[in-house]
Design an enzyme around this catalytic site. Structure first.
Site, PDB file in Angstrom:
ATOM      1  N   ARG A  65     145.566 -76.109  48.424  1.00  0.00           N
ATOM      2  CA  ARG A  65     145.378 -74.667  47.514  1.00  0.00           C
ATOM      3  C   ARG A  65     146.772 -74.496  47.443  1.00  0.00           C
ATOM      4  NH1 ARG A  65     142.577 -70.346  51.286  1.00  0.00           N
ATOM      5  NH2 ARG A  65     141.047 -72.513  51.460  1.00  0.00           N
ATOM      6  N   GLN A 107     154.034 -72.036  45.080  1.00  0.00           N
ATOM      7  CA  GLN A 107     153.927 -73.208  46.359  1.00  0.00           C
ATOM      8  C   GLN A 107     152.388 -74.005  46.722  1.00  0.00           C
ATOM      9  OE1 GLN A 107     154.776 -69.706  49.856  1.00  0.00           O
ATOM     10  NE2 GLN A 107     152.488 -69.966  49.877  1.00  0.00           N
ATOM     11  N   HIS A 152     176.747 -46.843  -2.401  1.00  0.00           N
ATOM     12  CA  HIS A 152     175.818 -47.891  -2.531  1.00  0.00           C
ATOM     13  C   HIS A 152     174.015 -47.247  -2.318  1.00  0.00           C
ATOM     14  CE1 HIS A 152     178.464 -50.948  -1.917  1.00  0.00           C
ATOM     15  NE2 HIS A 152     177.988 -51.331  -3.140  1.00  0.00           N
ATOM     16  N   ASP A 171     170.841 -53.277  -4.395  1.00  0.00           N
ATOM     17  CA  ASP A 171     171.391 -53.238  -2.668  1.00  0.00           C
ATOM     18  C   ASP A 171     170.454 -52.512  -1.724  1.00  0.00           C
ATOM     19  OD1 ASP A 171     173.849 -53.709  -2.844  1.00  0.00           O
ATOM     20  OD2 ASP A 171     174.043 -52.388  -4.359  1.00  0.00           O
ATOM     21  N   ASP A 222     176.759 -54.883 -12.041  1.00  0.00           N
ATOM     22  CA  ASP A 222     177.322 -54.860 -10.635  1.00  0.00           C
ATOM     23  C   ASP A 222     178.529 -54.136 -11.197  1.00  0.00           C
ATOM     24  OD1 ASP A 222     177.343 -53.640  -8.090  1.00  0.00           O
ATOM     25  OD2 ASP A 222     177.229 -55.168  -6.999  1.00  0.00           O
ATOM     26  N   GLN A 242     194.026 -51.608  -7.269  1.00  0.00           N
ATOM     27  CA  GLN A 242     192.542 -51.650  -8.203  1.00  0.00           C
ATOM     28  C   GLN A 242     193.446 -52.010  -9.044  1.00  0.00           C
ATOM     29  OE1 GLN A 242     189.767 -50.000  -7.229  1.00  0.00           O
ATOM     30  NE2 GLN A 242     189.572 -49.219  -8.842  1.00  0.00           N
TER      31      GLN A 242
END
Length: 837
Positions: A349, A463, A595, A633, A744, A796
């Site tokens: 067993r 076992q 966003h 987004d 965008d 910028q």
């Protein structure tokens, strides 16, 4: 006797080799010729054998008179020993030779002093020659009796222990021993273990070395010891026999060796009382047999190992096939593992425990499981339930979970240390918990316990209990270890599958919650549908410089529908579904500074302006680009891709590139797949796939990393005058991709007032990200650092020059309508240049 034809002469010339004349020497020394052979010789026998022998006779052999005394006969045979050899081989039967050997060896034994005789392994050549002489000296009848027995055992028994025991019995019978004991060698423990068929784990254990028993000494030195009296040489083996016997007077202890000289075991033969001690002939007889026994056992073990590997492969193949087809339940996988392991090592067993690292416990639902060959039922000592392999899967579902602390028992020890334990006598091991046996009445004798690992982590313990035949061997350990490795993979795979299924269920729940919260209420949808689109004609959406931030919030969904209806025949798109879709998109944007839904509407409007003033795009492309801008987004978190890759492990784990853009597209797909928002419900499958493909390319194109690649490619074909938007699909895709970026960036091309307001909003989001990066110990880029606001005009200028103006400039030859946008961008760039000075 007179000479004559057909008569033998007074003297005959005997051949140097095997003669055709046979004779028998009687005790008075007379010699009788065999009548038939004498006739054969006198008539010149014509058989091939006699002819060949006669031709080989030597003329140097002296003549022998017919009637001679014993002394002369002995002298004659001393000078012509080949004649005696020929005679014995031709005329003496095997039984007679055996009787001669017995009489001869007994005669020699009575003339010798009965004492210890040790045969040492001096040189390799001497050992080989000695074994050969012993085998030749062994009576042929004993060979014919022993070898068939051994061959029979090879076919009937799979255990080398049984073969050793059976041959020891056969040899003991042949040399008239009164008792015998067989010890096998355990190389791991460097000890001898007594084997007794029918008994498990009860044999005597003897350590190797001098100063103990005779078998211990023999196993250590690998020498045969024959003892005439057991009181001699007490320093070498003061404890005497391996199995003490008071009446034993003589012992013969022989090592069983493999071909390379490694120890397999030791056999101890004894005689009792006044019986004649073992003789050198007995020793030679036994040694020759056990020499072959060592070779036999080695090949039996090799054969058994190959058979076990074959069985292991079959079990693993069957086991993995069952695991793959039934991986949904870990309990079923564990049951299959125990069945396979019990069959592999022939255990009565077995149990399998999984490790709960948080609670430091071992847990199992399949415990103390019997093999399929057993029809008995086992009683679970913990819960008092009955389990058997004969039960079905539904019975397994009803089994309770048992838990054992990792600090208890052999299984707990293996789980903590990762060691492999092969215990041959559990009741002698302090780690063994006898409580289970006491409660069930089952006696545990041997245990093979092994950790199950996934990588370096111990995830379980398996076992095996009570090997049905003997003890668990080293081969069992190796096979068991191989199976355990596959078990680790199978268990981990099953666990991963269960976790995946659980995650999927969590995802479904989360999706349902998200869907509910972004779902448009029926009353809200009804209110929007009740108002006609004509009410919003006063909003001039055809001009580019529309201030989208100033528009009322409730107006924007209507204006999106107006853009679509102004461009395309929307009869194939139900108005209620389209409005529900737009309102759901609006709710799916997060409340981040830039966003958000307002930005999505502004980008969509810029796209509408280009579509309205260009003849390049087809109606399906116009709709696809408008929807892409509206969704580009979705669910934006207010952080860029770099930040997301470093800190948002969930999204970064899903996508390798363009993380946010891929997420935006998938969010759009999830909305379009829901009931009531699938605006493509009336499209054919091919049209549906084509539209999704277009939207995916367009949304991913809003990643600035892809923009630089697209702009360069488009600029090349424009400068080379090779642009072909009608016949080249890749050129058309390039134009649409750069168009998405142009939309965008639309706020940067509007009037200075609109653009400046938009810039303040976007930098608010940038600075929020910079602040969070500082909390993580990261120095943000100047554009994200609010402490460097004074550098904004200069930043910028660089942004406009390298991205905004460059984008509109490359599109101008293809889409002249972007001239308005280019002019606005250049105007705003000049203002930033003035501010930067």
């Amino acid at each position: 006797m007179s000479k004559g034809k057909g008569e033998a002469p007074n003297s005959i010339r005997l051949g140097y080799r095997r003669s055709t004349i046979s004779f028998v020497a009687n005790r008075t020394g007379s010699l009788r010729r065999g009548e038939s052979l004498l006739k054969e010789t006198s008539t010149g026998a014509t058989t091939s054998e006699s002819t060949s022998r006669s031709m080989r006779r030597s003329s140097s052999v002296e003549e022998l008179p017919i009637d001679i005394p014993q002394k002369k006969l002995n002298l004659f045979l001393d000078r012509n020993k080949d004649i005696l050899d020929d005679y014995v081989l031709d005329r003496v039967d095997v039984e007679t030779i055996e009787r001669w050997l017995i009489r001869k060896t007994r005669l020699r034994a009575t003339t010798r002093k009965q004492a210890i005789v040790e045969r040492t392994d001096a040189a390799e050549s001497d050992v080989t020659q000695g074994r050969s002489r012993r085998w030749n000296y062994c009576p042929p009848s004993d060979k014919t009796k022993i070898i068939p027995e051994l061959t029979k055992d090879l076919h009937e028994h799979s255990s080398s222990d049984e073969i050793m025991f059976k041959l020891a019995y056969t040899v003991a019978t042949a040399i008239e021993a009164d008792g015998w004991n067989v010890f096998i060698y355990n190389s791991d423990e460097d000890m001898l273990q007594q084997i007794m068929p029918g008994y498990v784990g009860e044999g005597i254990i003897l350590p190797l070395g001098e100063g103990g028993t005779i078998p211990s000494y023999v196993g250590k030195m690998k020498r045969t010891v024959r003892v005439g009296t057991l009181e001699e040489f007490p320093d070498l083996y003061p404890h005497g026999l391996g199995i003490p016997m008071e009446s034993a007077t003589s012992a013969l202890v022989i090592p069983v060796l493999k071909t390379e000289g490694k120890l397999t075991g030791v056999v101890e033969l004894t005689k009792l009382g006044k019986h004649t001690p073992f003789t050198p002939a007995d020793e030679q007889m036994a040694c020759s047999q056990f020499m072959w026994l060592g070779i036999t056992v080695e090949y039996v073990q090799l054969y058994k190992s190959l058979e076990q590997h074959k069985e292991l492969n079959e079990i693993i193949l069957k086991f993995m096939r069952e695991v793959i087809t039934d991986v949904t339940r870990i309990d079923y996988v564990l049951e299959d593992i125990i069945n396979a392991a019990c069959m592999l090592v022939d255990a009565d067993r077995g149990s399998l425990f999984l490790v709960d690292s948080e609670s430091q416990e071992l847990y199992a639902r399949v415990f103390d499981q019997e093999t399929k060959s057993s029809k008995k039922l086992t009683q679970d000592w913990v819960y008092g339930r009955t389990t058997s392999l004969e039960m079905g899967r539904s019975d397994l579902d009803q089994m309770s979970v048992i838990r054992i602390p990792m600090s208890h028992g052999i299984a707990g020890y293996v789980a903590q240390t990762g060691e492999v334990l092969n215990i041959i006598d559990c009741y002698q091991d302090h780690r063994f918990n006898r409580e289970i046996d006491e409660k069930t009445g089952y006696k545990t004798k041997t245990i093979l316990c092994m950790p199950i690992k996934c990588g370096q982590e111990i995830i379980g313990v398996m076992q095996m209990v009570n090997k049905k035949d003997g003890i668990f061997t080293r081969q069992d350990e190796v096979a068991f270890q191989t199976l355990a490795a596959y078990c680790g993979v199978a268990i981990q795979s099953s666990m991963f599958y269960v976790q995946l299924k659980r995650s999927q269920e969590h995802y479904k729940v989360a999706s349902e919650v998200l869907s509910y919260h972004r779902q448009v209420m029926p009353t809200e949808l009804k209110e929007y549908l009740e108002r006609p689109l004509d009410e919003f004609n006063n909003y001039d959406i055809d001009k580019f410089n529309l201030d989208t931030l100033a528009l009322p919030e409730h107006v924007k969904p209507y204006l999106v529908m107006r853009m679509m209806y102004n461009l395309i025949d929307m009869s194939n798109y139900p108005q209620d579904i389209l409005m529900n879709f737009i309102l759901t998109i609006r709710k799916s944007y997060r409340k981040v500074p830039y966003h958000n839904w307002d930005h999505a509407f502004s980008v969509t409007h810029a796209c509408y302006y280009i579509m309205k003033n260009s003849t390049m795009f087809e109606p399906n492309e116009q709709l696809g680009l408008l929807l892409s801008c509206l969704c580009h987004d979705l669910d934006h978190r207010g952080y860029n891709n770099d930040f997301t890759k470093k800190h948002d492990s969930h999204l970064a784990a899903l996508y390798s590139t363009s993380v946010l853009e891929n997420h935006h597209f998938n969010m759009a797909c999830s909305i379009m797949q829901e009931e009531g928002t699938n605006i493509f419900v009336n499209l054919s499958p091919s049209e549906y796939k084509s539209m999704l493909r277009l939207m995916r390319k367009s949304i991913l194109a809003t990643d600035l990393v892809q923009f630089f690649q697209n702009r360069k490619a488009l600029d090349t074909v424009v400068c080379n005058s090779t642009l072909n938007t009608t016949g080249n699909a890749s050129h058309r895709d390039m134009v649409m991709s750069v168009t998405m970026t142009a939309c965008d960036l639309g706020s940067a091309a509007k009037s200075w007032e609109i653009h400046r307001a938009s810039t303040e909003i976007i930098f608010k989001e940038f600075y929020n990200q910079g602040d969070k990066e500082k909390k993580h110990g990261i120095t943000p880029s100047p554009m994200l650092d609010r402490d460097k606001k004074d550098q904004l005009p200069k930043q910028q200028v660089g942004f406009f020059k390298n991205i905004v103006v460059a984008c509109y400039h490359v599109l101008l030859p293809v889409l002249p309508c972007v001239g308005v946008m280019l002019n606005g961008a250049e105007s705003n760039m000049k203002k930033w240049e003035k501010l930067s000075k």
